[in-house]
Design an enzyme around this catalytic site. Structure first.
Site, mmCIF file in Angstrom:
data_model
loop_
_atom_site.group_PDB
_atom_site.id
_atom_site.type_symbol
_atom_site.label_atom_id
_atom_site.label_comp_id
_atom_site.label_asym_id
_atom_site.label_seq_id
_atom_site.Cartn_x
_atom_site.Cartn_y
_atom_site.Cartn_z
ATOM 1 N N LYS A 44 0.736 -1.204 -0.105
ATOM 2 C CA LYS A 44 0.014 0.079 0.001
ATOM 3 C C LYS A 44 0.643 1.253 0.179
ATOM 4 O O LYS A 44 0.357 2.446 0.146
ATOM 5 C CB LYS A 44 -0.976 0.032 1.196
ATOM 6 C CG LYS A 44 -1.949 -1.066 1.166
ATOM 7 C CD LYS A 44 -3.215 -0.670 2.174
ATOM 8 C CE LYS A 44 -2.692 -0.911 3.504
ATOM 9 N NZ LYS A 44 -3.860 -0.408 4.601
ATOM 10 N N LYS A 46 2.807 2.201 2.351
ATOM 11 C CA LYS A 46 2.565 2.878 3.549
ATOM 12 C C LYS A 46 3.635 2.107 4.560
ATOM 13 O O LYS A 46 3.966 0.954 4.293
ATOM 14 C CB LYS A 46 1.210 2.760 4.385
ATOM 15 C CG LYS A 46 0.016 3.403 3.889
ATOM 16 C CD LYS A 46 -0.958 3.439 4.776
ATOM 17 C CE LYS A 46 -1.983 4.272 4.772
ATOM 18 N NZ LYS A 46 -3.152 4.250 5.687
HETATM 19 N N1 C2G Z 1 -10.392 7.080 8.897
HETATM 20 C C1 C2G Z 1 -11.399 7.908 9.006
HETATM 21 N N2 C2G Z 1 -11.123 8.919 9.121
HETATM 22 C C2 C2G Z 1 -10.118 9.387 9.449
HETATM 23 C C3 C2G Z 1 -8.956 8.443 8.987
HETATM 24 C C4 C2G Z 1 -9.055 7.448 8.915
HETATM 25 O O1 C2G Z 1 -12.722 7.430 8.995
HETATM 26 N N3 C2G Z 1 -9.474 11.014 9.682
HETATM 27 C C5 C2G Z 1 -10.917 5.582 8.523
HETATM 28 C C6 C2G Z 1 -10.320 5.142 7.113
HETATM 29 O O2 C2G Z 1 -11.409 5.456 6.045
HETATM 30 C C7 C2G Z 1 -10.320 3.659 7.323
HETATM 31 C C8 C2G Z 1 -9.948 3.334 8.603
HETATM 32 O O3 C2G Z 1 -10.196 4.730 9.296
HETATM 33 O O4 C2G Z 1 -11.573 3.136 6.994
HETATM 34 C C9 C2G Z 1 -8.649 2.867 8.747
HETATM 35 O O5 C2G Z 1 -7.791 3.937 8.094
HETATM 36 P P1 C2G Z 1 -6.111 3.404 7.559
HETATM 37 O O6 C2G Z 1 -5.461 2.959 8.678
HETATM 38 O O7 C2G Z 1 -5.605 4.761 6.813
HETATM 39 O O8 C2G Z 1 -6.402 2.547 6.440
HETATM 40 P P2 C2G Z 1 -6.196 2.432 5.082
HETATM 41 O O9 C2G Z 1 -4.681 2.564 4.884
HETATM 42 O O10 C2G Z 1 -7.212 3.154 4.250
HETATM 43 O O11 C2G Z 1 -6.334 0.832 4.749
HETATM 44 O O12 C2G Z 1 -8.047 -2.743 2.160
HETATM 45 C C10 C2G Z 1 -8.278 -1.480 2.720
HETATM 46 C C11 C2G Z 1 -6.894 -0.974 3.203
HETATM 47 O O13 C2G Z 1 -6.321 -1.755 4.355
HETATM 48 C C12 C2G Z 1 -7.487 0.300 4.258
#
Ligand code: C2G
Length: 132
Positions: A44, A46
């Site tokens: 990803k 990340k």
């Molecule tokens: N999130 C949110 N508000 C934020 C930050 C994050 O609602 N200010 C939500 C994201 O939309 C996601 C969850 O928190 O649903 C986890 O965020 P991340 O850890 O950044 O996940 P991500 O890297 O988007 O991974 O297969 C799907 C991926 O693994 C998603």
């Protein structure tokens, strides 16, 4: 017993993550989180500050979370939905539309993101403060 599934990296846990997990749990009775492994985070593009094991430890301490499973690749979601008898798949709306293929297997809900916070923002703000 309505079973919910969501995925993420959940690094440097913040209130945006908690808001998502709380609202996801409110949609049912049992919340499963597919937590991105360190290897999948690299896919990803990340790099999490906390290791998978420590991010898992933290997530399992959250009252809304009932089970944490590893997210190892993009292609496991249909199997995860089936294997865990999932009723509702939930993601933040930055992913809106991206997982609609799961509608053949469960309900798909995209929840509004929490504005003003992100792990990237935390890292940036700390770096800026530290370096003046
Ligand atoms: N999130 C949110 N508000 C934020 C930050 C994050 O609602 N200010 C939500 C994201 O939309 C996601 C969850 O928190 O649903 C986890 O965020 P991340 O850890 O950044 O996940 P991500 O890297 O988007 O991974 O297969 C799907 C991926 O693994 C998603």
């Amino acid at each position: 017993m309505k079973r919910i599934l969501t995925y993420g990296t959940f690094d440097l846990l913040h209130y945006g993550h908690i808001n998502l997990l709380r609202r996801a749990k409110e949609l049912g009775d049992y919340l499963i989180v597919g937590l991105s492994t360190d290897e999948f985070n690299a896919v990803k593009h990340k790099e999490a500050y906390h290791s998978y094991e420590n991010r898992k430890l933290i997530l399992e301490a959250i009252r809304y979370v009932d089970k944490v499973i590893p997210e190892k690749d993009w292609d496991q979601k249909i199997a995860d939905v089936k294997d865990n008898d999932v009723d509702i798949f939930v993601m933040g709306d930055d992913w809106k539309g991206k997982f609609d293929f799961l509608k053949d297997y469960c309900e798909v809900v995209y929840l509004p993101r929490t504005v003003g916070i992100s792990t990237t923002k935390i890292k940036h703000d700390l770096f800026t403060v530290k370096n003046g």
